[in-house]
Design a protein around this motif. Structure first.
Motif, short mmCIF file in Angstrom:
data_model
loop_
_atom_site.label_atom_id
_atom_site.label_comp_id
_atom_site.label_asym_id
_atom_site.label_seq_id
_atom_site.Cartn_x
_atom_site.Cartn_y
_atom_site.Cartn_z
N UNK A 151 0.83 -1.19 0.00
CA UNK A 151 0.00 0.00 0.00
C UNK A 151 0.87 1.25 0.00
N UNK A 152 0.28 2.40 -0.05
CA UNK A 152 1.00 3.67 -0.06
C UNK A 152 0.59 4.49 1.17
N UNK A 153 1.51 5.34 1.62
CA UNK A 153 1.24 6.18 2.78
C UNK A 153 1.58 7.63 2.49
N UNK A 154 0.85 8.51 3.12
CA UNK A 154 1.16 9.93 3.12
C UNK A 154 1.58 10.29 4.54
N UNK A 155 2.76 10.87 4.68
CA UNK A 155 3.28 11.25 6.00
C UNK A 155 3.48 12.75 6.02
N UNK A 156 2.97 13.40 7.06
CA UNK A 156 3.21 14.84 7.21
C UNK A 156 3.44 15.18 8.67
N UNK A 157 4.26 16.19 8.88
CA UNK A 157 4.56 16.64 10.25
C UNK A 157 3.40 17.50 10.74
N UNK A 175 0.24 9.87 9.80
CA UNK A 175 0.46 8.87 8.76
C UNK A 175 -0.90 8.40 8.27
N UNK A 176 -1.14 8.54 6.97
CA UNK A 176 -2.42 8.12 6.39
C UNK A 176 -2.18 7.07 5.32
N UNK A 212 6.33 3.17 14.74
CA UNK A 212 5.62 2.37 13.74
C UNK A 212 4.12 2.46 14.03
N UNK A 213 3.35 2.64 12.99
CA UNK A 213 1.90 2.71 13.16
C UNK A 213 1.34 1.33 13.46
N UNK A 227 -7.19 1.07 4.56
CA UNK A 227 -7.20 2.12 3.54
C UNK A 227 -8.03 3.33 4.00
N UNK A 228 -7.44 4.53 3.87
CA UNK A 228 -8.11 5.75 4.29
C UNK A 228 -7.95 6.09 5.75
N UNK A 229 -7.44 5.17 6.56
CA UNK A 229 -7.27 5.38 8.00
C UNK A 229 -5.94 6.08 8.27
N UNK A 230 -5.90 6.88 9.36
CA UNK A 230 -4.65 7.56 9.71
C UNK A 230 -4.38 7.43 11.21
N UNK A 231 -3.13 7.73 11.57
CA UNK A 231 -2.69 7.69 12.97
C UNK A 231 -1.64 8.78 13.16
N UNK A 232 -1.64 9.39 14.35
CA UNK A 232 -0.62 10.37 14.69
C UNK A 232 0.40 9.71 15.60
N UNK A 233 1.66 9.74 15.19
CA UNK A 233 2.75 9.18 16.00
C UNK A 233 3.51 10.32 16.68
N UNK A 234 3.86 10.13 17.94
CA UNK A 234 4.69 11.10 18.67
C UNK A 234 6.08 10.51 18.82
N UNK A 235 7.09 11.25 18.36
CA UNK A 235 8.48 10.80 18.42
C UNK A 235 9.28 11.82 19.21
#
Length: 192
Positions: free
Chosen positions: A31-37, A53-54, A88-89, A94-102
Protein backbone atom coordinates in the motif's frame (compact mmCIF):
# COMPACT_ATOMS: atom_id res chain seq x y z
CA UNK A 1 37.52 -0.99 14.52
CA UNK A 2 38.94 0.93 11.60
CA UNK A 3 35.43 2.18 10.76
CA UNK A 4 35.33 4.23 13.98
CA UNK A 5 31.82 5.73 14.22
CA UNK A 6 31.09 5.21 10.51
CA UNK A 7 29.48 1.77 10.73
CA UNK A 8 26.67 0.61 8.45
CA UNK A 9 24.30 3.30 7.20
CA UNK A 10 26.40 6.01 8.88
CA UNK A 11 29.26 5.27 6.49
CA UNK A 12 27.09 5.26 3.36
CA UNK A 13 25.15 8.40 4.34
CA UNK A 14 28.42 10.25 4.98
CA UNK A 15 30.75 9.05 2.22
CA UNK A 16 28.65 7.39 -0.50
CA UNK A 17 24.96 8.39 -0.38
CA UNK A 18 24.68 8.18 -4.18
CA UNK A 19 25.77 4.52 -4.12
CA UNK A 20 22.79 3.43 -1.96
CA UNK A 21 19.97 1.67 -3.83
CA UNK A 22 17.77 1.03 -0.80
CA UNK A 23 18.35 3.64 1.93
CA UNK A 24 18.46 2.70 5.59
CA UNK A 25 14.89 2.32 6.86
CA UNK A 26 13.47 1.67 3.37
CA UNK A 27 10.70 -0.89 3.21
CA UNK A 28 8.30 -2.23 0.59
CA UNK A 29 4.63 -2.89 1.22
CA UNK A 30 1.38 -3.49 -0.60
CA UNK A 31 0.00 0.00 0.00
CA UNK A 32 1.00 3.67 -0.06
CA UNK A 33 1.24 6.18 2.78
CA UNK A 34 1.16 9.93 3.12
CA UNK A 35 3.28 11.25 6.00
CA UNK A 36 3.21 14.84 7.21
CA UNK A 37 4.56 16.64 10.25
CA UNK A 38 1.82 17.94 12.54
CA UNK A 39 4.24 19.60 14.97
CA UNK A 40 7.99 19.72 15.57
CA UNK A 41 10.43 21.56 17.77
CA UNK A 42 12.19 21.48 21.11
CA UNK A 43 10.49 20.92 24.42
CA UNK A 44 12.99 21.50 27.24
CA UNK A 45 15.67 18.87 26.80
CA UNK A 46 13.96 16.97 23.99
CA UNK A 47 13.41 17.26 20.27
CA UNK A 48 9.90 16.18 19.35
CA UNK A 49 7.84 15.47 16.25
CA UNK A 50 4.22 14.55 15.80
CA UNK A 51 3.60 12.93 12.44
CA UNK A 52 0.31 12.05 10.84
CA UNK A 53 0.46 8.87 8.76
CA UNK A 54 -2.42 8.12 6.39
CA UNK A 55 -2.89 4.95 4.36
CA UNK A 56 -3.66 6.28 0.88
CA UNK A 57 -3.51 2.90 -0.84
CA UNK A 58 -5.97 0.06 -1.36
CA UNK A 59 -4.57 -2.49 1.14
CA UNK A 60 -4.02 -2.44 4.92
CA UNK A 61 -0.47 -1.80 6.11
CA UNK A 62 1.95 -0.36 8.66
CA UNK A 63 4.45 2.48 8.19
CA UNK A 64 7.64 3.38 10.06
CA UNK A 65 8.47 7.05 10.58
CA UNK A 66 12.03 8.07 11.52
CA UNK A 67 13.82 11.09 12.98
CA UNK A 68 17.42 11.80 11.89
CA UNK A 69 19.86 14.41 13.15
CA UNK A 70 22.74 16.05 11.33
CA UNK A 71 25.26 17.56 13.76
CA UNK A 72 27.79 20.30 12.96
CA UNK A 73 31.31 19.22 12.03
CA UNK A 74 33.35 20.71 14.86
CA UNK A 75 36.46 19.22 16.50
CA UNK A 76 34.88 15.74 16.56
CA UNK A 77 34.05 13.89 13.36
CA UNK A 78 30.38 13.04 12.90
CA UNK A 79 28.31 11.08 10.40
CA UNK A 80 26.16 13.09 7.97
CA UNK A 81 23.06 11.91 9.81
CA UNK A 82 22.16 9.63 12.70
CA UNK A 83 18.86 7.92 13.49
CA UNK A 84 17.52 9.51 16.69
CA UNK A 85 13.99 8.12 17.04
CA UNK A 86 11.44 6.06 15.16
CA UNK A 87 7.89 4.83 15.52
CA UNK A 88 5.62 2.37 13.74
CA UNK A 89 1.90 2.71 13.16
CA UNK A 90 -0.63 0.06 14.02
CA UNK A 91 -2.19 -1.75 11.05
CA UNK A 92 -3.95 1.01 9.12
CA UNK A 93 -6.87 0.21 6.84
CA UNK A 94 -7.20 2.12 3.54
CA UNK A 95 -8.11 5.75 4.29
CA UNK A 96 -7.27 5.38 8.00
CA UNK A 97 -4.65 7.56 9.71
CA UNK A 98 -2.69 7.69 12.97
CA UNK A 99 -0.62 10.37 14.69
CA UNK A 100 2.75 9.18 16.00
CA UNK A 101 4.69 11.10 18.67
CA UNK A 102 8.48 10.80 18.42
CA UNK A 103 10.94 12.21 20.93
CA UNK A 104 14.71 12.35 21.14
CA UNK A 105 16.71 13.68 24.12
CA UNK A 106 19.04 16.43 22.89
CA UNK A 107 21.88 15.10 25.05
CA UNK A 108 21.82 11.87 23.02
CA UNK A 109 23.13 13.95 20.09
CA UNK A 110 26.42 14.54 21.93
CA UNK A 111 29.63 12.93 20.63
CA UNK A 112 32.18 11.14 22.77
CA UNK A 113 35.58 12.85 22.91
CA UNK A 114 38.01 10.05 23.74
CA UNK A 115 41.22 11.94 22.95
CA UNK A 116 40.54 15.48 24.22
CA UNK A 117 40.08 17.18 20.83
CA UNK A 118 37.57 19.59 22.40
CA UNK A 119 39.65 20.06 25.55
CA UNK A 120 37.42 17.65 27.48
CA UNK A 121 38.96 14.18 27.30
CA UNK A 122 36.65 11.26 28.05
CA UNK A 123 33.50 13.36 27.98
CA UNK A 124 30.32 13.54 25.92
CA UNK A 125 30.28 16.88 24.09
CA UNK A 126 27.39 18.60 22.36
CA UNK A 127 29.43 20.86 20.12
CA UNK A 128 28.35 24.40 19.31
CA UNK A 129 26.69 24.95 15.96
CA UNK A 130 23.55 24.28 13.98
CA UNK A 131 21.79 20.92 14.32
CA UNK A 132 19.39 19.80 11.60
CA UNK A 133 16.65 17.42 12.70
CA UNK A 134 14.40 15.84 10.08
CA UNK A 135 11.35 13.64 9.93
CA UNK A 136 11.79 10.96 7.24
CA UNK A 137 10.35 7.73 5.94
CA UNK A 138 13.88 6.40 5.29
CA UNK A 139 17.38 7.87 5.44
CA UNK A 140 16.89 9.73 2.12
CA UNK A 141 13.18 10.64 1.99
CA UNK A 142 12.62 13.88 3.94
CA UNK A 143 9.12 14.79 5.15
CA UNK A 144 10.01 17.93 7.12
CA UNK A 145 13.03 19.54 8.81
CA UNK A 146 13.87 22.07 11.48
CA UNK A 147 17.14 23.35 12.91
CA UNK A 148 18.29 24.55 16.29
CA UNK A 149 21.46 26.30 17.38
CA UNK A 150 23.73 25.38 20.27
CA UNK A 151 25.58 28.57 21.26
CA UNK A 152 28.57 26.95 22.99
CA UNK A 153 29.87 23.46 23.70
CA UNK A 154 27.91 21.57 26.37
CA UNK A 155 29.89 18.95 28.27
CA UNK A 156 28.34 15.85 29.84
CA UNK A 157 30.52 14.13 32.38
CA UNK A 158 30.56 13.72 36.12
CA UNK A 159 33.43 16.13 36.66
CA UNK A 160 32.08 18.99 34.54
CA UNK A 161 28.29 19.18 34.39
CA UNK A 162 26.72 22.06 32.48
CA UNK A 163 25.10 24.47 34.96
CA UNK A 164 25.26 21.86 37.73
CA UNK A 165 22.65 19.63 36.10
CA UNK A 166 21.82 16.34 37.76
CA UNK A 167 23.38 13.12 36.54
CA UNK A 168 20.66 10.94 35.02
CA UNK A 169 22.68 7.99 33.80
CA UNK A 170 26.05 6.55 34.69
CA UNK A 171 28.08 4.09 32.69
CA UNK A 172 31.51 2.49 32.88
CA UNK A 173 34.21 2.57 30.25
CA UNK A 174 36.53 -0.40 30.76
CA UNK A 175 40.04 -0.29 29.36
CA UNK A 176 42.12 -3.26 28.23
CA UNK A 177 44.55 -2.89 31.16
CA UNK A 178 41.66 -3.36 33.61
CA UNK A 179 41.05 0.23 34.72
CA UNK A 180 37.51 1.66 34.71
CA UNK A 181 36.44 5.23 34.08
CA UNK A 182 32.97 6.36 35.14
CA UNK A 183 31.06 8.47 32.62
CA UNK A 184 27.73 10.22 32.97
CA UNK A 185 25.31 12.35 30.99
CA UNK A 186 23.32 15.28 32.26
CA UNK A 187 19.75 16.24 31.55
CA UNK A 188 18.99 19.91 31.15
CA UNK A 189 18.91 22.54 28.46
CA UNK A 190 17.51 25.47 30.39
CA UNK A 191 19.38 27.92 28.15
CA UNK A 192 17.57 26.88 24.95
Amino acid sequence: YAEDIYVGYRYFETFAPDKVLYPFGFGLGYTEFEVKAVSMGMDGANVHFEAEVKNTGAAPGKQVVQVYCGAPQGQLGKPARVLCAFGKTRLLQPGESEVLSLECPVNSLASYDDCGATGHKSAWVLEAGEYEVSLRTDAHTVVDTFTFEVASDIIYNEGNLHNGDLVVADSKLAFAEGSIEYLSRADGFANY
